[in-house]
Design a protein around this motif. Structure first.
Motif, PDB file in Angstrom:
ATOM      1  N   LEU A 127      -9.752  61.313  19.528  1.00  0.00           N
ATOM      2  CA  LEU A 127     -10.973  61.485  19.105  1.00  0.00           C
ATOM      3  C   LEU A 127     -11.619  60.254  17.849  1.00  0.00           C
ATOM      4  CD1 LEU A 127     -13.472  63.392  18.583  1.00  0.00           C
ATOM      5  CD2 LEU A 127     -12.345  64.219  16.540  1.00  0.00           C
ATOM      6  N   GLU A 128     -10.688  60.062  17.242  1.00  0.00           N
ATOM      7  CA  GLU A 128     -11.019  58.832  16.253  1.00  0.00           C
ATOM      8  C   GLU A 128     -11.439  57.649  16.881  1.00  0.00           C
ATOM      9  OE1 GLU A 128      -8.243  61.615  14.279  1.00  0.00           O
ATOM     10  OE2 GLU A 128      -8.293  60.761  16.007  1.00  0.00           O
ATOM     11  N   ASP A 129     -11.021  57.210  18.259  1.00  0.00           N
ATOM     12  CA  ASP A 129     -11.428  55.951  18.796  1.00  0.00           C
ATOM     13  C   ASP A 129     -12.657  56.237  19.521  1.00  0.00           C
ATOM     14  OD1 ASP A 129      -9.087  54.631  18.251  1.00  0.00           O
ATOM     15  OD2 ASP A 129      -8.175  55.111  20.030  1.00  0.00           O
ATOM     16  N   LEU A 130     -13.094  57.401  19.954  1.00  0.00           N
ATOM     17  CA  LEU A 130     -14.115  57.970  20.712  1.00  0.00           C
ATOM     18  C   LEU A 130     -15.421  57.999  19.573  1.00  0.00           C
ATOM     19  CD1 LEU A 130     -13.228  60.910  22.913  1.00  0.00           C
ATOM     20  CD2 LEU A 130     -14.342  58.811  23.730  1.00  0.00           C
ATOM     21  N   LEU A 131     -15.019  58.333  18.280  1.00  0.00           N
ATOM     22  CA  LEU A 131     -16.130  58.489  17.254  1.00  0.00           C
ATOM     23  C   LEU A 131     -16.703  56.919  17.147  1.00  0.00           C
ATOM     24  CD1 LEU A 131     -14.726  61.128  14.888  1.00  0.00           C
ATOM     25  CD2 LEU A 131     -16.649  61.267  16.649  1.00  0.00           C
ATOM     26  N   ILE A 134     -14.094  63.285   7.936  1.00  0.00           N
ATOM     27  CA  ILE A 134     -15.608  63.188   7.517  1.00  0.00           C
ATOM     28  C   ILE A 134     -15.944  62.036   7.399  1.00  0.00           C
ATOM     29  CG2 ILE A 134     -16.873  63.337   5.288  1.00  0.00           C
ATOM     30  CD1 ILE A 134     -15.297  65.762   4.620  1.00  0.00           C
ATOM     31  N   GLU A 135     -15.398  60.699   6.945  1.00  0.00           N
ATOM     32  CA  GLU A 135     -15.838  59.479   7.028  1.00  0.00           C
ATOM     33  C   GLU A 135     -15.955  59.179   8.436  1.00  0.00           C
ATOM     34  OE1 GLU A 135     -16.796  57.503   4.583  1.00  0.00           O
ATOM     35  OE2 GLU A 135     -16.792  59.506   3.669  1.00  0.00           O
ATOM     36  N   HIS A 136     -15.081  59.424   9.281  1.00  0.00           N
ATOM     37  CA  HIS A 136     -15.312  59.071  10.814  1.00  0.00           C
ATOM     38  C   HIS A 136     -16.521  59.711  11.399  1.00  0.00           C
ATOM     39  CE1 HIS A 136     -11.509  56.866  12.056  1.00  0.00           C
ATOM     40  NE2 HIS A 136     -10.733  57.935  11.424  1.00  0.00           N
ATOM     41  N   LEU A 137     -16.603  60.952  11.120  1.00  0.00           N
ATOM     42  CA  LEU A 137     -18.120  61.345  11.700  1.00  0.00           C
ATOM     43  C   LEU A 137     -19.398  60.884  11.027  1.00  0.00           C
ATOM     44  CD1 LEU A 137     -17.147  65.175  11.524  1.00  0.00           C
ATOM     45  CD2 LEU A 137     -17.182  63.673  13.468  1.00  0.00           C
ATOM     46  N   ARG A 138     -19.296  60.584   9.788  1.00  0.00           N
ATOM     47  CA  ARG A 138     -20.283  59.916   9.108  1.00  0.00           C
ATOM     48  C   ARG A 138     -20.480  58.339   9.794  1.00  0.00           C
ATOM     49  NH1 ARG A 138     -19.003  61.512   2.940  1.00  0.00           N
ATOM     50  NH2 ARG A 138     -20.250  63.171   2.786  1.00  0.00           N
ATOM     51  N   GLY A 139     -19.749  57.781  10.247  1.00  0.00           N
ATOM     52  CA  GLY A 139     -19.921  56.597  10.836  1.00  0.00           C
ATOM     53  C   GLY A 139     -20.605  56.645  12.154  1.00  0.00           C
ATOM     54  N   THR A 140     -20.600  57.764  12.847  1.00  0.00           N
ATOM     55  CA  THR A 140     -21.481  58.103  14.009  1.00  0.00           C
ATOM     56  C   THR A 140     -22.986  58.285  13.770  1.00  0.00           C
ATOM     57  OG1 THR A 140     -21.357  60.289  14.402  1.00  0.00           O
ATOM     58  CG2 THR A 140     -19.565  59.182  15.016  1.00  0.00           C
TER      59      THR A 140
END
Length: 172
Positions: A71-75, A161-167
């Motif tokens: 998931l982290e890579d996909l994000l 949260i930070e990974h999601l914000r990056g999207t």
């Protein structure tokens, strides 16, 4: 137990947790676009009967993910259209008590094996939801005991949260 202030984002995060939780444990990561309910009904009136009547609410819309990727890579590759005001993700992880960190190996593969075998490990489901305007809500549920209390707050899972914000931000 301290109650969290209610908000459309909080309700969306809890809806996602309940939806995924109803399907049990040992699931792949899940990702949801967050769309204003009123906008979704305006674009897709046929969905009105299936959606919340709260026109100020946020509706989670599940996205298909490549099951072979982390998931982290996909994000890092996701950019949402303007109609999406936020996103939410659900992942399962193993958590260890802080005192266990001292004895963990540095090698990533050995670390995973050590965490999985650790006697004090706790399997958890992590939910994070964020919006373009910077708000966030998160929830954590332990696998054991069976009726584990749901912990929630604005920043319980800061990495996710930070990974999601990056999207949600356009690349410079």
């Amino acid at each position: 137990m301290q109650l969290m202030p209610d908000s459309p984002l909080r309700r969306a995060a809890l809806e996602v947790e309940a939806y995924v939780g109803a399907e049990g444990w040992d699931q792949s990561p899940r990702l949801f676009a967050l769309v204003p309910t009123a906008d979704l009904i305006a674009r897709e009136p046929a969905l009105a009967d299936q959606l919340s009547s709260d026109l100020d609410g946020i509706t989670p819309v599940e996205q298909e993910l490549d099951p072979t990727r982390e998931l982290e890579d996909l994000l890092t590759e996701i950019e949402w259209p303007d109609a999406v005001i936020g996103c939410a993700a659900v992942i399962e992880r193993i958590m260890l008590p802080p005192e266990a960190e001292e004895s963990l190996p540095d090698d990533p593969e050995a670390l995973v094996a050590a965490a999985a075998a650790h006697p004090d490990r706790q399997e958890v489901r992590l939910v994070a939801a964020v919006t373009r305007d910077g708000r966030s809500h998160s929830a954590v549920r332990a696998r054991q005991p069976l009726e584990a209390e749901l912990l929630e707050g604005p920043d319980l899972v800061p990495g996710l949260i930070e990974h999601l914000r990056g999207t949600l931000t356009a690349a410079p």
